[in-house]
Design a protein around this motif. Structure first.
Motif, PDB file in Angstrom:
ATOM      1  N   TRP A 143      28.742 -36.604  10.101  1.00 16.45           N
ATOM      2  CA  TRP A 143      28.756 -37.271   8.796  1.00 16.45           C
ATOM      3  C   TRP A 143      29.402 -36.408   7.721  1.00 16.45           C
ATOM      4  O   TRP A 143      29.970 -36.931   6.755  1.00 16.45           O
ATOM      5  CB  TRP A 143      27.331 -37.612   8.363  1.00 16.45           C
ATOM      6  N   ASN A 144      29.306 -35.095   7.865  1.00 18.64           N
ATOM      7  CA  ASN A 144      29.824 -34.189   6.838  1.00 18.64           C
ATOM      8  C   ASN A 144      31.092 -33.456   7.266  1.00 18.64           C
ATOM      9  O   ASN A 144      31.546 -32.558   6.561  1.00 18.64           O
ATOM     10  CB  ASN A 144      28.739 -33.176   6.467  1.00 18.64           C
ATOM     11  N   GLU A 145      31.652 -33.847   8.411  1.00 22.55           N
ATOM     12  CA  GLU A 145      32.885 -33.262   8.934  1.00 22.55           C
ATOM     13  C   GLU A 145      32.828 -31.729   8.928  1.00 22.55           C
ATOM     14  O   GLU A 145      33.724 -31.040   8.427  1.00 22.55           O
ATOM     15  CB  GLU A 145      34.115 -33.729   8.130  1.00 22.55           C
ATOM     16  N   LEU A 146      31.726 -31.183   9.460  1.00 19.74           N
ATOM     17  CA  LEU A 146      31.529 -29.737   9.479  1.00 19.74           C
ATOM     18  C   LEU A 146      32.150 -29.127  10.734  1.00 19.74           C
ATOM     19  O   LEU A 146      32.141 -29.732  11.808  1.00 19.74           O
ATOM     20  CB  LEU A 146      30.037 -29.405   9.431  1.00 19.74           C
ATOM     21  N   ASP A 147      32.652 -27.892  10.596  1.00 13.62           N
ATOM     22  CA  ASP A 147      33.194 -27.193  11.758  1.00 13.62           C
ATOM     23  C   ASP A 147      32.377 -25.952  12.103  1.00 13.62           C
ATOM     24  O   ASP A 147      32.795 -25.106  12.888  1.00 13.62           O
ATOM     25  CB  ASP A 147      34.656 -26.812  11.530  1.00 13.62           C
ATOM     26  N   GLY A 148      31.198 -25.815  11.468  1.00 12.83           N
ATOM     27  CA  GLY A 148      30.318 -24.687  11.738  1.00 12.83           C
ATOM     28  C   GLY A 148      28.875 -25.050  11.483  1.00 12.83           C
ATOM     29  O   GLY A 148      28.570 -26.123  10.932  1.00 12.83           O
ATOM     30  N   ASN A 149      27.957 -24.159  11.885  1.00 15.77           N
ATOM     31  CA  ASN A 149      26.522 -24.433  11.769  1.00 15.77           C
ATOM     32  C   ASN A 149      25.848 -23.718  10.610  1.00 15.77           C
ATOM     33  O   ASN A 149      24.624 -23.727  10.504  1.00 15.77           O
ATOM     34  CB  ASN A 149      25.812 -24.040  13.075  1.00 15.77           C
ATOM     35  N   GLU A 150      26.629 -23.075   9.738  1.00 13.84           N
ATOM     36  CA  GLU A 150      26.063 -22.364   8.602  1.00 13.84           C
ATOM     37  C   GLU A 150      26.431 -23.073   7.300  1.00 13.84           C
ATOM     38  O   GLU A 150      27.592 -23.416   7.082  1.00 13.84           O
ATOM     39  CB  GLU A 150      26.566 -20.920   8.563  1.00 13.84           C
ATOM     40  N   LEU A 151      25.432 -23.292   6.450  1.00 19.27           N
ATOM     41  CA  LEU A 151      25.644 -23.930   5.156  1.00 19.27           C
ATOM     42  C   LEU A 151      25.574 -22.884   4.060  1.00 19.27           C
ATOM     43  O   LEU A 151      24.812 -21.924   4.171  1.00 19.27           O
ATOM     44  CB  LEU A 151      24.594 -25.015   4.920  1.00 19.27           C
ATOM     45  N   ARG A 152      26.340 -23.084   3.004  1.00 16.85           N
ATOM     46  CA  ARG A 152      26.392 -22.137   1.898  1.00 16.85           C
ATOM     47  C   ARG A 152      25.732 -22.717   0.653  1.00 16.85           C
ATOM     48  O   ARG A 152      25.598 -23.929   0.507  1.00 16.85           O
ATOM     49  CB  ARG A 152      27.854 -21.767   1.586  1.00 16.85           C
ATOM     50  N   ARG A 153      25.342 -21.816  -0.225  1.00 20.22           N
ATOM     51  CA  ARG A 153      24.721 -22.224  -1.477  1.00 20.22           C
ATOM     52  C   ARG A 153      25.617 -23.210  -2.228  1.00 20.22           C
ATOM     53  O   ARG A 153      26.822 -23.022  -2.320  1.00 20.22           O
ATOM     54  CB  ARG A 153      24.463 -20.995  -2.344  1.00 20.22           C
ATOM     55  N   ASN A 154      25.007 -24.268  -2.746  1.00 20.34           N
ATOM     56  CA  ASN A 154      25.653 -25.338  -3.521  1.00 20.34           C
ATOM     57  C   ASN A 154      26.478 -26.295  -2.673  1.00 20.34           C
ATOM     58  O   ASN A 154      27.141 -27.184  -3.226  1.00 20.34           O
ATOM     59  CB  ASN A 154      26.511 -24.769  -4.653  1.00 20.34           C
ATOM     60  N   LEU A 180      36.201 -38.115   5.165  1.00 21.33           N
ATOM     61  CA  LEU A 180      37.375 -37.256   5.048  1.00 21.33           C
ATOM     62  C   LEU A 180      38.619 -37.915   5.628  1.00 21.33           C
ATOM     63  O   LEU A 180      39.711 -37.850   5.035  1.00 21.33           O
ATOM     64  CB  LEU A 180      37.108 -35.919   5.739  1.00 21.33           C
ATOM     65  N   ASN A 181      38.512 -38.579   6.790  1.00 22.94           N
ATOM     66  CA  ASN A 181      39.688 -39.206   7.393  1.00 22.94           C
ATOM     67  C   ASN A 181      40.219 -40.350   6.527  1.00 22.94           C
ATOM     68  O   ASN A 181      41.420 -40.574   6.432  1.00 22.94           O
ATOM     69  CB  ASN A 181      39.378 -39.689   8.814  1.00 22.94           C
ATOM     70  N   LYS A 182      39.312 -41.065   5.847  1.00 23.75           N
ATOM     71  CA  LYS A 182      39.724 -42.139   4.945  1.00 23.75           C
ATOM     72  C   LYS A 182      40.452 -41.569   3.728  1.00 23.75           C
ATOM     73  O   LYS A 182      41.412 -42.149   3.229  1.00 23.75           O
ATOM     74  CB  LYS A 182      38.513 -42.945   4.491  1.00 23.75           C
ATOM     75  N   LEU A 183      39.974 -40.411   3.275  1.00 23.87           N
ATOM     76  CA  LEU A 183      40.576 -39.770   2.109  1.00 23.87           C
ATOM     77  C   LEU A 183      42.012 -39.342   2.429  1.00 23.87           C
ATOM     78  O   LEU A 183      42.929 -39.539   1.608  1.00 23.87           O
ATOM     79  CB  LEU A 183      39.737 -38.555   1.701  1.00 23.87           C
ATOM     80  N   TYR A 184      42.213 -38.782   3.621  1.00 26.50           N
ATOM     81  CA  TYR A 184      43.566 -38.395   4.026  1.00 26.50           C
ATOM     82  C   TYR A 184      44.465 -39.613   4.154  1.00 26.50           C
ATOM     83  O   TYR A 184      45.635 -39.597   3.730  1.00 26.50           O
ATOM     84  CB  TYR A 184      43.514 -37.635   5.355  1.00 26.50           C
ATOM     85  N   SER A 185      43.915 -40.664   4.727  1.00 29.25           N
ATOM     86  CA  SER A 185      44.701 -41.881   4.928  1.00 29.25           C
ATOM     87  C   SER A 185      45.125 -42.496   3.598  1.00 29.25           C
ATOM     88  O   SER A 185      46.287 -42.894   3.425  1.00 29.25           O
ATOM     89  CB  SER A 185      43.895 -42.889   5.749  1.00 29.25           C
ATOM     90  N   LYS A 186      44.197 -42.579   2.650  1.00 28.36           N
ATOM     91  CA  LYS A 186      44.498 -43.186   1.350  1.00 28.36           C
ATOM     92  C   LYS A 186      45.585 -42.416   0.605  1.00 28.36           C
ATOM     93  O   LYS A 186      46.325 -42.976  -0.210  1.00 28.36           O
ATOM     94  CB  LYS A 186      43.231 -43.272   0.503  1.00 28.36           C
ATOM     95  N   ASN A 187      45.653 -41.105   0.858  1.00 31.91           N
ATOM     96  CA  ASN A 187      46.600 -40.275   0.132  1.00 31.91           C
ATOM     97  C   ASN A 187      47.843 -39.939   0.950  1.00 31.91           C
ATOM     98  O   ASN A 187      48.650 -39.109   0.540  1.00 31.91           O
ATOM     99  CB  ASN A 187      45.901 -39.000  -0.338  1.00 31.91           C
ATOM    100  N   ARG A 188      47.955 -40.571   2.128  1.00 31.97           N
ATOM    101  CA  ARG A 188      49.127 -40.419   2.981  1.00 31.97           C
ATOM    102  C   ARG A 188      49.427 -38.934   3.228  1.00 31.97           C
ATOM    103  O   ARG A 188      50.560 -38.462   3.115  1.00 31.97           O
ATOM    104  CB  ARG A 188      50.342 -41.122   2.369  1.00 31.97           C
ATOM    105  N   MET A 189      48.350 -38.192   3.543  1.00 33.85           N
ATOM    106  CA  MET A 189      48.466 -36.764   3.817  1.00 33.85           C
ATOM    107  C   MET A 189      48.107 -36.493   5.273  1.00 33.85           C
ATOM    108  O   MET A 189      47.308 -37.221   5.876  1.00 33.85           O
ATOM    109  CB  MET A 189      47.524 -35.962   2.903  1.00 33.85           C
ATOM    110  N   ASP A 190      48.717 -35.455   5.843  1.00 33.55           N
ATOM    111  CA  ASP A 190      48.368 -35.056   7.203  1.00 33.55           C
ATOM    112  C   ASP A 190      46.997 -34.391   7.204  1.00 33.55           C
ATOM    113  O   ASP A 190      46.650 -33.652   6.269  1.00 33.55           O
ATOM    114  CB  ASP A 190      49.408 -34.074   7.745  1.00 33.55           C
ATOM    115  N   TYR A 191      46.219 -34.643   8.272  1.00 35.54           N
ATOM    116  CA  TYR A 191      44.875 -34.063   8.362  1.00 35.54           C
ATOM    117  C   TYR A 191      44.979 -32.541   8.352  1.00 35.54           C
ATOM    118  O   TYR A 191      45.728 -31.938   9.126  1.00 35.54           O
ATOM    119  CB  TYR A 191      44.176 -34.526   9.641  1.00 35.54           C
TER     120      TYR A 191
END
Length: 349
Positions: free
Chosen positions: A272-283, A319-330
């Motif tokens: 759901w959050n398109e994370l690539d790691g298991n550690e979260l940072r402050r804020n 995130l994938n929708k955001l890239y698509s709407k802006n016609r940007m490569d992932y």
């Protein structure tokens, strides 16, 4: 978690500071909160902590308690670097620890048990079995009095301190009021904790007890306590974009801890959050459900050092929708001031 409740307690208990503690009941009413807080952090029964405090201070009347805020008779030892005072106990003019606040004494008592190998077996006991804990303390050498365990048990049962083993720091006032129903609204308990403010259950932790050095043990325990306090501080919020549920991470923390708190799998949170790691940072912003396909506003101007993932989290858009709407490569990132489309696709040139 504690700010509002602690402010209440300061008001409720201020009267005792002026008049001192004349009975066990007054001591319990004043310090039950501290004992329950320590139980949540270190898994030491509140009944045991309170009974020890009552016994060591004579209901708050001891010189160590009144002059040094030392409620458990803890001596200086080699690792203490704080204030000290001389007091005659087993020998004349022994060195005892001095605390700025009784709360510090309660936490130091918890650490005294948690960090020392002599008390390892205590934490294998059922936290609701105060009798086993009392005998375990005596067996571990906490006190020399052969009747120490029975004295603690007597204080617990006489004062019904076992009730505090069944509550939490957000509801401890209710436990006190239940135990002392004759307290009136114009007495020290002139307020009630609003149940609607209780957002989540208290987080408990399991303290590790490997045979390692005191310093390393201390670091491990303090890290676990810090994690528990961070989890208690997290509140679920509703995002303006469709009311999607999300949280803001108060301190660096492992995704596994969030997963356990909210009973959501790590894989789902990562997806759901398109994370690539298991550690979260402050804020960090973390959604507890799938984000929306589009934003609640049409466009946004990218800020310095802001990634597409940052914008995705800020506006609750996949995130994938955001890239698509802006016609940007992932993987492509926006430039400062670039107009990011959140609802419809960016027009073709």
């Amino acid at each position: 978690m504690k700010k509002v409740f602690f402010a209440l307690v300061v008001i409720l208990f201020a009267k005792f500071n002026a008049q001192g503690w004349k009975t066990d009941e007054q001591y319990i009413q004043k310090f039950a909160l501290y004992a329950v807080e320590e139980m949540e952090k270190y898994k030491i029964p509140a009944s045991i902590t309170l009974a020890q405090g009552l016994l060591e201070t004579g209901g708050g009347q001891s010189r160590l308690a009144q002059q040094g805020n030392n409620h458990f008779g803890i001596k200086c030892k080699e690792d203490w670097t704080g204030k000290t005072m001389k007091h005659t106990d087993d020998a004349p003019n022994e060195c005892f620890r001095v605390y700025d606040d009784p709360r510090d004494s309660y936490e130091d008592h918890s650490k005294f048990l948690a960090y020392r190998k002599f008390y390892v077996n205590l934490f294998k006991l059922d936290m609701m079995d105060y009798k086993a804990w009392a005998h375990g303390l005596k067996k571990a050498g906490y006190a020399t009095n052969p009747k120490y365990a029975y004295i603690l048990i007597d204080k617990i049962e006489k004062n019904k301190l076992y009730e505090f083993d069944r509550t939490n720091s957000k509801e401890v006032l209710y436990a006190v009021l239940k135990m002392y129903p004759n307290l009136k609204n114009d007495d020290i308990f002139m307020a009630r904790l609003d149940q609607s403010q209780v957002k989540s259950k208290p987080v408990t932790i399991k303290v590790p007890y490997e045979q390692i050095s005191y310093t390393d043990q201390k670091k491990k325990v303090e890290k676990l306590v810090s994690t528990a306090e961070s989890l208690n501080a997290i509140l679920i919020k509703s995002h303006p974009n469709g009311g999607k549920k999300f949280v803001i991470i108060p301190n660096d923390i492992a995704l596994a801890a969030i997963s356990k708190k909210f009973q959501i799998t790590e894989s789902a949170l990562m997806k759901w959050n398109e994370l690539d790691g298991n550690e979260l940072r402050r804020n960090d912003i973390l959604f507890l459900e799938n984000k929306s396909n589009k934003g609640n506003v049409a466009t946004y101007s990218a800020q310095a050092a802001e990634s597409m993932h940052d914008i995705s989290q800020k506006f609750g858009v996949k995130l994938n929708k955001l890239y698509s709407k802006n016609r940007m490569d992932y993987g492509q990132q926006p430039k400062v001031g670039q107009l990011i489309y959140l609802q419809s696709k960016k027009p073709r040139k």
